[in-house]
Design an enzyme around this catalytic site. Structure first.
Site, PDB file in Angstrom:
ATOM      1  N   CYS A 177     -11.218  27.509   5.296  1.00 39.75           N
ATOM      2  CA  CYS A 177     -10.649  26.851   6.480  1.00 39.75           C
ATOM      3  C   CYS A 177      -9.484  27.633   7.090  1.00 39.75           C
ATOM      4  CB  CYS A 177     -10.206  25.439   6.132  1.00 39.75           C
ATOM      5  SG  CYS A 177     -11.582  24.437   5.564  1.00 39.75           S
ATOM      6  N   HIS A 179      -6.285  23.191  12.285  1.00 34.56           N
ATOM      7  CA  HIS A 179      -7.651  23.190  11.765  1.00 34.56           C
ATOM      8  C   HIS A 179      -8.140  21.746  11.708  1.00 34.56           C
ATOM      9  CE1 HIS A 179     -11.095  23.501   9.290  1.00 34.56           C
ATOM     10  NE2 HIS A 179     -10.516  22.997   8.214  1.00 34.56           N
ATOM     11  N   ASN A 220     -15.811  19.045  10.473  1.00 35.17           N
ATOM     12  CA  ASN A 220     -15.028  20.212  10.037  1.00 35.17           C
ATOM     13  C   ASN A 220     -15.930  21.440  10.079  1.00 35.17           C
ATOM     14  OD1 ASN A 220     -13.656  22.181   8.603  1.00 35.17           O
ATOM     15  ND2 ASN A 220     -13.057  20.832   6.915  1.00 35.17           N
TER      16      ASN A 220
END
Ligand code: ACO
Length: 331
Positions: free
Chosen positions: A113, A258, A288
């Site tokens: 991530c 993020h 995500n």
């Protein structure tokens, strides 16, 4: 001093929308559970036969167009992903010929991530030293082929989606604009909290039927632990990044975090005293998308007119490793 700047942005999301209701037909979950815990309403899944490098290609083409450049103008490729087409070679090497290019250097960054902030910082360093002038930084993921769509894997399966985002990084002609600083961190003592084993190189052979039967193909996550550390480290690295530039939270026009989980970002925004509308969010639509989430969010924030010339923008990311980081830029 040469300062680097984002010269163009692009994104690509596969067409297939998968709602929480669709997932609830596959395993025991509900739209209410997913929305309440993560904020996610739907995500996109790539069709069978589509590679991560294919998604990256579309986003890269859009970024080149946005920058008014051709593929031949590029002199380096940095590819961030945790779901590469194959174990090796790196995905930059799969993307390069798809773009009609050869010979230019390609490098993969495997920082989950945080992959995009690590990649951007790397591109920034290359540009500042004068080593490269037109770098494609692309984040792309095909998660949908690697999730366990059963009750056992439901905590992870509901979170992730497929997509790609890309930027072109090059020297800024106006030294006041561009990337002001990068701040990268990691703490590998948390490596087992969120990981995908897939194979074990200490075993001979490194992958067996037994390992597959035990679920080595699926990512494992201790969600509460991820949450606990993320809500501490995100505000911490933002404060570090602002201090380095003599900026205050109020000086920032837009935070682009993020998109891991809406609740994590709400907690982080509250801890910093930032109003929610200044902490960008599009996780509702895409879930995500790991290394792709920041460039996708950047594209959409620009489209929505939230970033203007001179705006102070802060990227922040946290993910497996644990790794985390922030970038401050004046747009
Ligand atoms: N649907 C329905 N029920 C579920 C699901 C699901 N998809 N997943 C788990 N449950 C159940 C559990 O089995 C458990 O049931 P039990 O009480 O009968 O044992 C119950 O829900 C609660 O489970 P918890 O794991 O305690 O749920 P929690 O409230 O912690 O929420 C979540 C889980 C959403 C993963 C949360 O921990 C979280 O947000 N963690 C952060 C992790 C994250 O955002 N990761 C993103 C990827 S990493 C990154 O990008 C940073």
């Amino acid at each position: 001093m040469i300062r680097s700047r984002i010269l163009g942005v692009g994104k690509y999301l596969p067409e297939k929308r998968v709602t929480n209701f669709d997932l609830a037909k596959m395993f025991n979950t509900s739209d209410e559970w997913i929305r309440k815990r993560t904020g996610i309403v739907e995500r996109r899944f790539a069709e069978e036969g589509v590679y991560c490098s294919d998604l990256a290609l579309e986003a890269s083409k859009e970024a080149l167009k946005n920058a008014g450049m051709k593929a031949e103008d590029l002199d380096f490729i940095i590819f961030a992903t945790l779901s590469p087409d194959h174990l090796f070679p790196g995905n930059g090497c799969y993307l390069q010929p798809k773009m009609g290019l050869s010979e230019i250097g390609c490098m993969d960054i495997r920082n989950q991530c945080s992959g995009f902030v690590y990649s951007l910082a790397t591109a920034d360093a290359f540009v500042k030293t004068g080593m490269y002038k037109r770098i494609l930084v692309v984040g792309a993921e095909v998660h949908s082929s690697g999730l366990n769509f059963t009750d056992e894997g439901r905590d992870v399966a509901v979170i992730f989606g497929d997509g790609a985002g890309a930027v072109i990084v090059g020297p800024s002609d106006d030294p006041s604009r561009g990337i002001l600083s990068n701040h990268l961190h990691a703490d590998g003592s948390f490596a087992d909290i969120l990981h995908l084993i897939m194979f074990d190189i200490s075993k001979k052979p490194c992958l067996t039927h037994e390992m597959l039967d035990q679920g080595c193909l699926w990512p494992k996550m201790k969600g509460k632990e991820v949450f606990r550390v993320a809500v501490t480290k995100i505000p911490e690295v933002i404060q570090e990044a602002l201090k380095a530039n003599d900026l205050k939270v109020e000086d920032v026009d837009l935070f682009i975090p993020h998109q891991a989980n809406l609740r994590i970002n709400q907690f982080a925004a509250a801890a910093l005293g930032v109003p929610e509308e200044k902490f960008y969010s599009n996780i509702q639509r895409y879930g995500n998308t790991t290394a792709a989430s920041l460039p996708i969010a950047l594209c959409e924030a620009l489209d929505e007119g939230l970033i203007k010339e001179g705006s102070i923008v802060v990227f922040v990311a946290f993910g497996a490793g644990f790794t985390w980081g922030a970038t401050v830029m004046r747009w």
